[in-house]
Scaffold this motif. Structure first.
Motif, mmCIF file in Angstrom:
data_model
loop_
_atom_site.group_PDB
_atom_site.id
_atom_site.type_symbol
_atom_site.label_atom_id
_atom_site.label_comp_id
_atom_site.label_asym_id
_atom_site.label_seq_id
_atom_site.Cartn_x
_atom_site.Cartn_y
_atom_site.Cartn_z
ATOM 1 N N GLU A 102 0.849 -1.186 0.000
ATOM 2 C CA GLU A 102 0.000 0.000 0.000
ATOM 3 C C GLU A 102 0.887 1.239 0.000
ATOM 4 N N ILE A 103 0.534 2.195 -0.866
ATOM 5 C CA ILE A 103 1.257 3.458 -0.947
ATOM 6 C C ILE A 103 0.253 4.585 -0.744
ATOM 7 N N CYS A 104 0.536 5.455 0.214
ATOM 8 C CA CYS A 104 -0.314 6.615 0.478
ATOM 9 C C CYS A 104 0.521 7.865 0.242
ATOM 10 N N THR A 105 0.062 8.748 -0.620
ATOM 11 C CA THR A 105 0.846 9.923 -0.946
ATOM 12 C C THR A 105 0.011 11.194 -0.875
ATOM 13 N N GLU A 151 -0.255 -8.660 -8.532
ATOM 14 C CA GLU A 151 -0.795 -8.100 -7.288
ATOM 15 C C GLU A 151 -0.226 -6.695 -7.099
ATOM 16 N N PRO A 152 -0.782 -5.701 -7.795
ATOM 17 C CA PRO A 152 -0.254 -4.346 -7.654
ATOM 18 C C PRO A 152 -0.576 -3.764 -6.290
ATOM 19 N N PRO A 153 0.165 -2.749 -5.868
ATOM 20 C CA PRO A 153 -0.118 -2.132 -4.574
ATOM 21 C C PRO A 153 -1.428 -1.359 -4.606
ATOM 22 N N VAL A 154 -2.037 -1.204 -3.449
ATOM 23 C CA VAL A 154 -3.160 -0.278 -3.328
ATOM 24 C C VAL A 154 -2.559 1.120 -3.215
ATOM 25 N N ARG A 213 3.500 0.902 3.116
ATOM 26 C CA ARG A 213 3.180 -0.206 4.017
ATOM 27 C C ARG A 213 3.501 -1.531 3.342
ATOM 28 N N PHE A 214 3.929 -2.499 4.164
ATOM 29 C CA PHE A 214 4.414 -3.783 3.659
ATOM 30 C C PHE A 214 3.818 -4.925 4.476
ATOM 31 N N VAL A 215 3.972 -6.134 3.948
ATOM 32 C CA VAL A 215 3.601 -7.331 4.700
ATOM 33 C C VAL A 215 4.848 -7.813 5.440
#
Length: 275
Positions: A102-105, A151-154, A213-215
């Motif tokens: 997940e990437i939040c920008t 499985e691209p990032p959200v 964010r990562f697993v």
């Protein structure tokens, strides 16, 4: 001219790519010109890639793999080559983009690089320096291939309204860029919200930032300055920026209303007449 025999495959991913291309070509018994004819590129370009003087494109890599029977070797090397050409201080960020789930920008005055069109990229990168603009643009655009993974990032993007109205490259380029943002409207993994001017004081006034964010790995926050970037997994910083991002998303328009504002800006500011 670079001496191909002296090319050190350990010097860089680009040198390694050139070394492997030459090795595979010679193993197939082809000259540079013959390989170029097969893959519809010039023999001169093949030579420039082999001597690490020219960046290979993904299309070049895929065609060379097919012609040489490499089992996809060059195509697998291509992303590494592209990331290695980014500014040294940004290469770690590109690796975070590849690994993140997940990437939040939050962006104050510009569209995020992962959402930029080729024309917008050229306008941004060429603002003060147009040297090697083709290669630098190709390298930035290559980062967007993370969205093509199985499985691209959200991806969450909160944009200040200023980013829509900062005219980069002229009206035509901005129309194309805003249309590109609208193309993600129904993509559940790429979410775009606009923070309107009417929101007033907000949690992002200190500047743009990204949260990765990562697993199984700690969350990382990234901030950027002139010619430098800073990453941190400090728990206090991560908590602070995560809270700030939650407040930014809450203050921003909904995804649907954000798309409406983007359309409105296209019509009123850049003269796009939509049906």
């Amino acid at each position: 001219m670079v001496n191909i025999n002296a090319l050190d495959p350990g010097a860089s991913p680009l040198d390694y790519y050139g070394f492997e291309l030459r090795r595979c070509r010679e193993a197939a018994g082809l000259t540079q010109r013959q390989l170029g004819d097969i893959i519809n590129f010039t023999g001169s370009l093949v030579g420039q890639v082999e001597t690490a003087r020219k960046l290979p494109t993904l299309d070049f890599s895929e065609r060379a793999d097919a012609a040489l029977g490499t089992g996809g070797l060059l195509s697998r090397l291509h992303p590494l080559v592209m990331r290695s050409q980014l500014p040294a201080w940004f290469q770690q960020v590109a690796e975070l983009e590849v690994r993140a789930t997940e990437i939040c920008t939050f962006q104050m005055g510009m569209i995020h690089g992962l959402l930029q069109t080729p024309e917008y990229v050229r306008a941004v990168l060429g603002a003060l320096d147009d040297t090697d603009l083709d290669d630098r643009s190709t390298v930035r655009l290559a980062r967007q291939r993370i969205f093509e993974r199985e499985e691209p990032p959200v991806f969450w993007s909160v944009l200040s309204e200023a980013a829509l109205k900062q005219e980069i490259g002229g009206p035509e380029i901005m129309r194309g860029q805003l249309a590109h943002l609208l193309s993600f409207e129904n993509n559940l993994r790429i979410n775009i919200q606009v923070l309107p001017f009417s929101a007033g004081a907000h949690a992002g006034l200190q500047g743009s930032f990204n949260v990765y964010r990562f697993v199984g790995d700690p969350t990382i926050v990234y901030t950027e300055g002139y010619g430098s970037g800073h990453t941190t997994a400090n728990p206090d910083t991560v908590r602070d920026c995560s809270l700030r991002y939650d407040h930014l998303r809450a203050a921003a328009l909904s995804i649907k209303d954000s798309a409406g504002l983007i359309r409105e800006v296209m019509e009123d500011r850049y003269g796009e007449q939509l049906a």
